[in-house]
Design an enzyme around this catalytic site. Structure first.
Site, PDB file in Angstrom:
ATOM      1  N   TYR A 107     -15.925  -3.347   7.618  1.00  0.00           N
ATOM      2  CA  TYR A 107     -14.510  -2.950   7.676  1.00  0.00           C
ATOM      3  C   TYR A 107     -13.930  -3.325   9.031  1.00  0.00           C
ATOM      4  N   HIS A 155     -12.558  10.628   3.989  1.00  0.00           N
ATOM      5  CA  HIS A 155     -12.866  10.858   5.399  1.00  0.00           C
ATOM      6  C   HIS A 155     -13.193  12.325   5.599  1.00  0.00           C
ATOM      7  N   GLY A 162      -4.469  -1.732  11.727  1.00  0.00           N
ATOM      8  CA  GLY A 162      -5.897  -1.902  11.970  1.00  0.00           C
ATOM      9  C   GLY A 162      -6.556  -0.542  11.937  1.00  0.00           C
ATOM     10  N   SER A 163      -7.513  -0.320  12.850  1.00  0.00           N
ATOM     11  CA  SER A 163      -8.190   0.981  12.888  1.00  0.00           C
ATOM     12  C   SER A 163      -8.952   1.117  14.199  1.00  0.00           C
ATOM     13  N   SER A 164      -9.167   2.350  14.627  1.00  0.00           N
ATOM     14  CA  SER A 164      -9.879   2.582  15.900  1.00  0.00           C
ATOM     15  C   SER A 164     -11.352   2.223  15.770  1.00  0.00           C
ATOM     16  N   CYS A 165     -11.827   1.934  14.550  1.00  0.00           N
ATOM     17  CA  CYS A 165     -13.256   1.611  14.425  1.00  0.00           C
ATOM     18  C   CYS A 165     -13.518   0.151  14.768  1.00  0.00           C
ATOM     19  N   TRP A 219     -22.008  16.672   6.690  1.00  0.00           N
ATOM     20  CA  TRP A 219     -22.870  15.506   6.893  1.00  0.00           C
ATOM     21  C   TRP A 219     -23.121  15.310   8.385  1.00  0.00           C
ATOM     22  N   LEU A 265      -6.764   9.297  10.488  1.00  0.00           N
ATOM     23  CA  LEU A 265      -5.501   9.863  10.008  1.00  0.00           C
ATOM     24  C   LEU A 265      -5.762  10.858   8.893  1.00  0.00           C
ATOM     25  N   VAL A 292      -1.037   6.423   4.233  1.00  0.00           N
ATOM     26  CA  VAL A 292      -0.090   5.953   5.252  1.00  0.00           C
ATOM     27  C   VAL A 292       1.142   5.329   4.603  1.00  0.00           C
ATOM     28  N   GLY A 331       0.827  -1.215   0.000  1.00  0.00           N
ATOM     29  CA  GLY A 331       0.000   0.000   0.000  1.00  0.00           C
ATOM     30  C   GLY A 331       0.851   1.250   0.000  1.00  0.00           C
ATOM     31  N   HIS A 332       2.001   1.185  -0.644  1.00  0.00           N
ATOM     32  CA  HIS A 332       3.018   2.259  -0.571  1.00  0.00           C
ATOM     33  C   HIS A 332       2.589   3.567  -1.218  1.00  0.00           C
ATOM     34  N   LYS A 355     -10.896  -5.903   9.986  1.00  0.00           N
ATOM     35  CA  LYS A 355      -9.744  -5.424  10.758  1.00  0.00           C
ATOM     36  C   LYS A 355      -9.534  -6.299  12.000  1.00  0.00           C
TER      37      LYS A 355
HETATM   38  N1  LIG Z   1      -7.001   6.938   6.663  1.00  0.00           N
HETATM   39  C1  LIG Z   1      -7.402   6.756   7.903  1.00  0.00           C
HETATM   40  O1  LIG Z   1      -8.022   7.638   8.516  1.00  0.00           O
HETATM   41  C2  LIG Z   1      -7.111   5.475   8.614  1.00  0.00           C
HETATM   42  C3  LIG Z   1      -6.469   4.404   7.972  1.00  0.00           C
HETATM   43  N2  LIG Z   1      -6.240   3.259   8.687  1.00  0.00           N
HETATM   44  C4  LIG Z   1      -5.584   2.088   8.073  1.00  0.00           C
HETATM   45  O2  LIG Z   1      -4.317   2.452   7.538  1.00  0.00           O
HETATM   46  C5  LIG Z   1      -4.031   1.654   6.390  1.00  0.00           C
HETATM   47  C6  LIG Z   1      -3.737   2.560   5.210  1.00  0.00           C
HETATM   48  O3  LIG Z   1      -4.860   3.372   5.007  1.00  0.00           O
HETATM   49  P1  LIG Z   1      -4.761   4.641   4.024  1.00  0.00           P
HETATM   50  O4  LIG Z   1      -3.333   4.892   3.698  1.00  0.00           O
HETATM   51  O5  LIG Z   1      -5.590   5.719   4.624  1.00  0.00           O
HETATM   52  O6  LIG Z   1      -5.516   4.094   2.734  1.00  0.00           O
HETATM   53  P2  LIG Z   1      -5.289   4.495   1.213  1.00  0.00           P
HETATM   54  O7  LIG Z   1      -6.556   4.143   0.516  1.00  0.00           O
HETATM   55  O8  LIG Z   1      -4.741   5.882   1.124  1.00  0.00           O
HETATM   56  O9  LIG Z   1      -4.134   3.478   0.741  1.00  0.00           O
HETATM   57  C7  LIG Z   1      -4.407   2.114   0.639  1.00  0.00           C
HETATM   58  C8  LIG Z   1      -3.452   1.550  -0.383  1.00  0.00           C
HETATM   59  O10 LIG Z   1      -3.728   0.151  -0.528  1.00  0.00           O
HETATM   60  C9  LIG Z   1      -3.785  -0.137  -1.912  1.00  0.00           C
HETATM   61  N3  LIG Z   1      -4.699  -1.268  -2.153  1.00  0.00           N
HETATM   62  C10 LIG Z   1      -6.034  -1.301  -1.946  1.00  0.00           C
HETATM   63  N4  LIG Z   1      -6.518  -2.510  -2.292  1.00  0.00           N
HETATM   64  C11 LIG Z   1      -5.449  -3.242  -2.746  1.00  0.00           C
HETATM   65  C12 LIG Z   1      -5.291  -4.560  -3.273  1.00  0.00           C
HETATM   66  N5  LIG Z   1      -6.345  -5.369  -3.402  1.00  0.00           N
HETATM   67  N6  LIG Z   1      -4.059  -4.966  -3.644  1.00  0.00           N
HETATM   68  C13 LIG Z   1      -2.991  -4.144  -3.523  1.00  0.00           C
HETATM   69  N7  LIG Z   1      -3.056  -2.885  -3.031  1.00  0.00           N
HETATM   70  C14 LIG Z   1      -4.285  -2.448  -2.658  1.00  0.00           C
HETATM   71  C15 LIG Z   1      -4.308   1.125  -2.565  1.00  0.00           C
HETATM   72  O11 LIG Z   1      -3.960   1.148  -3.937  1.00  0.00           O
HETATM   73  P3  LIG Z   1      -5.036   1.748  -4.990  1.00  0.00           P
HETATM   74  O12 LIG Z   1      -5.427   3.116  -4.446  1.00  0.00           O
HETATM   75  O13 LIG Z   1      -4.272   1.805  -6.259  1.00  0.00           O
HETATM   76  O14 LIG Z   1      -6.196   0.810  -4.996  1.00  0.00           O
HETATM   77  C16 LIG Z   1      -3.600   2.200  -1.752  1.00  0.00           C
HETATM   78  O15 LIG Z   1      -2.336   2.474  -2.280  1.00  0.00           O
HETATM   79  C17 LIG Z   1      -5.251   0.778   6.164  1.00  0.00           C
HETATM   80  O16 LIG Z   1      -5.034  -0.495   6.744  1.00  0.00           O
HETATM   81  C18 LIG Z   1      -6.355   1.509   6.919  1.00  0.00           C
HETATM   82  O17 LIG Z   1      -7.348   0.613   7.362  1.00  0.00           O
HETATM   83  C19 LIG Z   1      -6.597   3.126   9.998  1.00  0.00           C
HETATM   84  C20 LIG Z   1      -7.231   4.163  10.644  1.00  0.00           C
HETATM   85  C21 LIG Z   1      -7.516   5.408  10.016  1.00  0.00           C
HETATM   86  C1  LIG Z   2     -11.058   6.315   9.882  1.00  0.00           C
HETATM   87  C2  LIG Z   2     -12.023   5.370  10.581  1.00  0.00           C
HETATM   88  O1  LIG Z   2     -13.268   5.953  10.816  1.00  0.00           O
HETATM   89  C3  LIG Z   2     -14.193   5.970   9.741  1.00  0.00           C
HETATM   90  O2  LIG Z   2     -15.413   6.340  10.337  1.00  0.00           O
HETATM   91  P1  LIG Z   2     -15.674   7.870  10.617  1.00  0.00           P
HETATM   92  O3  LIG Z   2     -14.610   8.465  11.461  1.00  0.00           O
HETATM   93  O4  LIG Z   2     -17.088   7.988  11.099  1.00  0.00           O
HETATM   94  O5  LIG Z   2     -15.570   8.422   9.142  1.00  0.00           O
HETATM   95  P2  LIG Z   2     -15.640   9.873   8.508  1.00  0.00           P
HETATM   96  O6  LIG Z   2     -14.317  10.534   8.705  1.00  0.00           O
HETATM   97  O7  LIG Z   2     -16.119   9.691   7.111  1.00  0.00           O
HETATM   98  O8  LIG Z   2     -16.818  10.678   9.304  1.00  0.00           O
HETATM   99  C4  LIG Z   2     -16.589  11.245  10.547  1.00  0.00           C
HETATM  100  C5  LIG Z   2     -17.765  12.146  10.898  1.00  0.00           C
HETATM  101  O9  LIG Z   2     -17.684  13.325  10.068  1.00  0.00           O
HETATM  102  C6  LIG Z   2     -18.975  13.608   9.542  1.00  0.00           C
HETATM  103  N1  LIG Z   2     -18.858  14.397   8.299  1.00  0.00           N
HETATM  104  C7  LIG Z   2     -19.323  15.678   8.151  1.00  0.00           C
HETATM  105  N2  LIG Z   2     -19.105  16.112   6.898  1.00  0.00           N
HETATM  106  C8  LIG Z   2     -18.479  15.086   6.229  1.00  0.00           C
HETATM  107  C9  LIG Z   2     -17.997  14.946   4.899  1.00  0.00           C
HETATM  108  O10 LIG Z   2     -18.129  15.878   4.023  1.00  0.00           O
HETATM  109  N3  LIG Z   2     -17.372  13.771   4.591  1.00  0.00           N
HETATM  110  C10 LIG Z   2     -17.234  12.764   5.494  1.00  0.00           C
HETATM  111  N4  LIG Z   2     -16.602  11.612   5.120  1.00  0.00           N
HETATM  112  N5  LIG Z   2     -17.706  12.841   6.783  1.00  0.00           N
HETATM  113  C11 LIG Z   2     -18.317  13.999   7.123  1.00  0.00           C
HETATM  114  C12 LIG Z   2     -19.568  12.211   9.342  1.00  0.00           C
HETATM  115  O11 LIG Z   2     -20.976  12.313   9.205  1.00  0.00           O
HETATM  116  C13 LIG Z   2     -19.157  11.540  10.636  1.00  0.00           C
HETATM  117  O12 LIG Z   2     -20.015  11.923  11.673  1.00  0.00           O
HETATM  118  C14 LIG Z   2     -14.432   4.628   9.094  1.00  0.00           C
HETATM  119  O13 LIG Z   2     -15.172   4.877   7.922  1.00  0.00           O
HETATM  120  C15 LIG Z   2     -13.110   3.963   8.788  1.00  0.00           C
HETATM  121  O14 LIG Z   2     -12.514   4.510   7.586  1.00  0.00           O
HETATM  122  C16 LIG Z   2     -12.105   4.123   9.838  1.00  0.00           C
HETATM  123  O15 LIG Z   2     -11.242   3.284   9.991  1.00  0.00           O
END
Ligand SMILES: NC(=O)C1=CN([C@@H]2O[C@H](COP(=O)(O)OP(=O)(O)OC[C@H]3O[C@@H](n4cnc5c(N)ncnc54)[C@H](OP(=O)(O)O)[C@@H]3O)[C@@H](O)[C@H]2O)C=CC1
Ligand SMILES: C[C@H]1O[C@H](OP(=O)(O)OP(=O)(O)OC[C@H]2O[C@@H](n3cnc4c(=O)[nH]c(N)nc43)[C@H](O)[C@@H]2O)[C@@H](O)[C@@H](O)C1=O
Length: 354
Positions: free
Chosen positions: A137, A180, A107-110, A245, A167, A16, A11-12, A141
């Protein structure tokens, strides 16, 4: 980790994964291997095993996943559970099969119960029902966390997991349908500001750089002011107001992605699975700031930072998701790591990249 150790960042190119790449390169690691999603689909067990057999990485950062915000999680439930279980199962099993020295699974806080006591400690896992909007999801996780644990217990592997909070940072997903909240609001207020100032060139540039989502990229005419105004209005973005939202009353914690990358590399360098087991029988630790704010407060912060002067409107037909998911980060602090970038500074840094 030796500087010439063979490190695979799955996932480079993601939010993240790309931050982990930058951190590793900055710290002088010279032997990093990567594959794009196109080159290697990690849901394909045969292809994943062939890759591991050929490359034999020594260290693995598992940052590949199907990731999205609340609307994407609530809409594509089968994709989120299937793809994330397959990616984790294939990478964790292949890491065992081909002798990876250490794996860090993201993983993730969810994963925590919707109404868990706050702040959430690692031991609260599986003590209550999950938040429906991201249950698929979260289940995927949790399965990955348990796979790490049971491979360690049965095969003596040295694998561990981290549970990050929400993040954000450069190279985030700014698609307004699947992103997000933080990147979505930064972009919404930024575009609102350009509308206020009638900077249609900047709006055009931004829309060329990042998809809008909801199929609007196919219908918008970027050379027609009226089309731009009409399309942004459909996304809740006008000169007069920005639509969020949900109620805006829920709390979220946000960690800047460069801090997250620093924590991942720190743990990979300093901690072994057996130490992580002292934190949780499931070999994981929370990663966050330990501070949260409401979405309303977040929107006000972003509005101020961007300099948008219109109103904020709440579309309560959209889901709020879990009311709060503040992480207890005391165990992380005991391991010797603490976050660095404050939210106000992180928001400014993201705004610079738009
Ligand atoms: N973003 C956040 O707020 C949070 C993220 N995390 C976790 O951190 C990690 C990284 O998340 P984040 O960097 O935000 O996600 P991104 O979507 O930014 O990156 C995910 C990467 O994984 C690749 N990928 C997806 N599906 C496949 C597949 N089937 N085979 C190979 N590569 C694949 C994507 O490539 P492509 O885009 O080309 O499909 C992308 O480069 C995840 O495990 C996520 O659950 C945890 C908590 C919060
Ligand atoms: C990262 C973690 O947490 C994720 O859950 P989440 O935190 O609920 O995701 P969110 O960031 O999309 O929303 C946070 C809050 O924000 C509000 N909100 C307002 N306005 C917009 C808006 O315009 N877009 C979005 N997306 N949300 C909005 C939205 O209604 C909600 O109340 C998982 O999907 C999962 O990805 C996971 O692992």
């Amino acid at each position: 980790m030796e500087k010439n150790a063979k490190i695979y960042v799955a996932g480079h190119r993601g939010l993240v994964g790309s931050a982990i790449m930058k951190k590793l390169q900055k710290k002088g690691y010279t032997n990093i291997i990567t594959r794009t999603h196109k080159e290697l689909d990690l849901t394909d067990q045969k292809a994943t095993r062939e890759f591991f057999e050929k490359e034999k990485p020594e260290y693995v950062f598992l940052a590949a996943a199907k990731v999205g915000g609340i609307l994407a999680n609530d809409t594509y439930k089968a994709d989120f559970i299937y793809q994330n279980i397959m990616i984790a199962a294939n990478v964790i099993e292949a890491s065992y099969r081909y002798g990876v020295k250490k794996l860090l699974n993201l993983g993730s806080s969810c994963i925590y119960p919707k109404y868990a006591k706050q702040p959430m400690k690692e031991e609260y896992l599986l003590t209550g029902e999950l938040e429906p909007t991201n249950e698929p999801y979260a289940i995927a996780k949790i399965s990955a966390i348990k796979m790490v644990r049971y491979f360690n217990e049965q095969y003596g592997t040295n694998f561990m997991s981290v549970m990050p909070t929400n993040l954000y940072g450069p190279n985030d997903n700014f698609n307004l349908e699947t992103s997000h909240v933080l990147p979505a609001l930064i972009r919404k207020f930024y575009l609102g500001k350009q509308l206020e100032e009638e900077n249609y060139e900047k709006i055009k540039e931004n829309i060329k750089k990042y998809p809008l989502g909801f199929g609007l990229d196919k219908t918008i005419d970027l050379d027609n002011k009226e089309s731009i105004i009409k399309t942004l209005k459909q996304l809740g973005i006008t000169k007069e107001s920005i639509t969020l939202w949900g109620t805006g009353e829920v709390y979220r914690e946000f960690l800047y992605v460069e801090d997250m990358a620093d924590a991942c590399v720190y743990l990979m360098e300093k901690i072994e699975a057996e130490e992580m087991k002292k934190i949780s029988p499931d070999y994981f630790v929370n990663i966050g700031t330990g501070k949260d704010i409401t979405i309303k407060e977040l929107a006000e912060l972003i509005k101020e930072t961007v300099g948008y002067t219109g109103e904020i409107i709440h579309d309560t037909t959209k889901p709020d998701g879990t009311p709060r998911k503040l992480l207890d980060v005391s165990k992380l602090h005991e391991l010797g790591w603490k976050y660095n970038v404050e939210l106000s500074k992180g928001v400014r840094k993201v705004l610079e990249t738009l």
